[in-house]
Write an enzyme that holds these catalytic residues in place. Sequence first.
Site, PDB file in Angstrom:
ATOM      1  CG  ASP A 204      -1.909   1.110   1.266  1.00 42.05           C
ATOM      2  OD1 ASP A 204      -2.664   1.253   0.299  1.00 42.05           O
ATOM      3  OD2 ASP A 204      -1.941   1.852   2.270  1.00 42.05           O
ATOM      4  CD  GLU A 244      -2.158   2.638  -3.618  1.00 39.09           C
ATOM      5  OE1 GLU A 244      -3.277   3.087  -3.930  1.00 39.09           O
ATOM      6  OE2 GLU A 244      -1.808   2.471  -2.433  1.00 39.09           O
TER       7      GLU A 244
END
Length: 554
Positions: A204, A244
């Site tokens: 993330d 990401e």
Amino acid sequence: MKITARGDLWWKTAVVYCLDVEKYLDWNDDGMGDFEGLAHRLDHLADLGVSCIWLMPFQPSPRQDDGYDITDFQTTDPKLGSLGDFVEFIRLARDRGIRVIMDFVMNHTSDQHPWFKDAKRSRDARRRDWYVWRDEPPERPQQTVFPGEESGVWEYDERTEQYYLHSFYRHQPDLNIANPEVRDEIAKTLGFWLELGVSGFRVDAVPFLIEPPAGVDIGNPHEFLRDIRRFLQRRSSEAILLGEVNLPYEGQLDFFGHVDAPAELTMQFDFPAMQRMYLSLVREDATPLADMLASRPEIRVEAQWANFVRNHDELTLDQLSEGERQEVFEALGPEERMQAYGRGIVRRLPPMVAGDPRRIALMYSLMFSLPGTPVLFYGEEIGMGENLDIGGRMSVRTPMQWSTEANGGFSRAPARKLVSKPPTDGYAPEHVNVEAQMHDPDSLLSKIRTFATTYRSSPEIGWGRFELLEHGEKSVLAHRLTADFGSFIAVHNFAPNPVHVGLKLGELFDDARLSDLFSQEVVGIDDRGRTEVEVGAYGYRWFRIVDPTDRRLT
């Protein structure tokens, strides 16, 4: 140079499917999905062609950020099942040839995490330096990730009279990755889940993970990411890091690790191409997407781009110019409640295009046929909509719709106990569900299944050398992917009218022809490597270049 597929790099030809356990299927009737329910739907995923499941956070959490605010990184939320249920799910997925990766969210914790509770006790607390503290915020503090929801990234703690850093929400204090003990905890957590059978991690907000606190020199922050990659390779030969990194290509290249530098992330989401794909859709002009794909940098052979139409956050358009972003807003999300943070749209694709099955299929055909690995978000395979009454990014995180039964077959609990509410408009479960589409050859589910099956039998897409094919149609994107074991061609038309496209394929072997992978039609190629194909309104064609001796099924 020959481009040859290697079977051990499984992610080069995977079909990834992102899901939230708590919103997939409730098996114990408490209104929240669980691992047992997910295990009962593995056959649906296997039949769809999924080869890798990406799990959104499932650890204990106050759920102030849909589970991304974690209080214990090394167990499951008991509401979703035990560690034993998790391991059984992993085993059943493996039985069906499906790997599992999971969200890795250690750039911050919940403010209810025992580490942060300890850190707040005093300035001399055991874990005080596990977080980032300052007497005063920097004169030029970084901008919050959530403008409009947070006014800044520093929160004052009255007890210890210092400010702590939170790049996201104030209830998610940032971990201090400059601290060796924090790095050790990260390694322990990765190792723990690898031992339980996961095949990697979706990381993330990677730039926030490796960025050191202001004023702290830790050398090159990318060395930390390289350490994580090396740790994974020591523990598991198959484990990947799917990152990401919402940056332009030049910035993303740094996170792959340059071709002549140590490896970092295994895969990255292609945010630049995704955003131009929507701009092309709105303009009915392939040029924005074609120009962006032409600028993709070369990456190491074992790395990969991850292609997606929609993820679990807002549909971010932050890399478009202000004028381009407004074009997309006006066409696909004109109401204020459909937008978020001034940069994105909180809708799913089908409602954005007024349910037009041609444009929906066009976008997913692109996702599966562009060079890279396709990533589906749960419910995309049936064309689920959003519930704007929920608001924000949560609008697209509604329960999976399985049937016309109460709550869409997601749960037998009373509607008031559901973890989230399904839409009530034309995309409600009585109109959109798996059961209704399972045996309909014209359904979106059948199309996605066909895309996935054809993609998995076309390794050129994951491995091939990419080139744009020249032609004279502004609305058409034509590209070719070539490896030593085959050559794949896809043609996509963004316009509402059919077109004839002339393609120049260059020098080929004798008697070469195009075999349509969806219709068994054969298209001839002249002795100068030229051919002409017809593409319908918002249409697409997939071809393989074959000769009379080709023994593959086409």
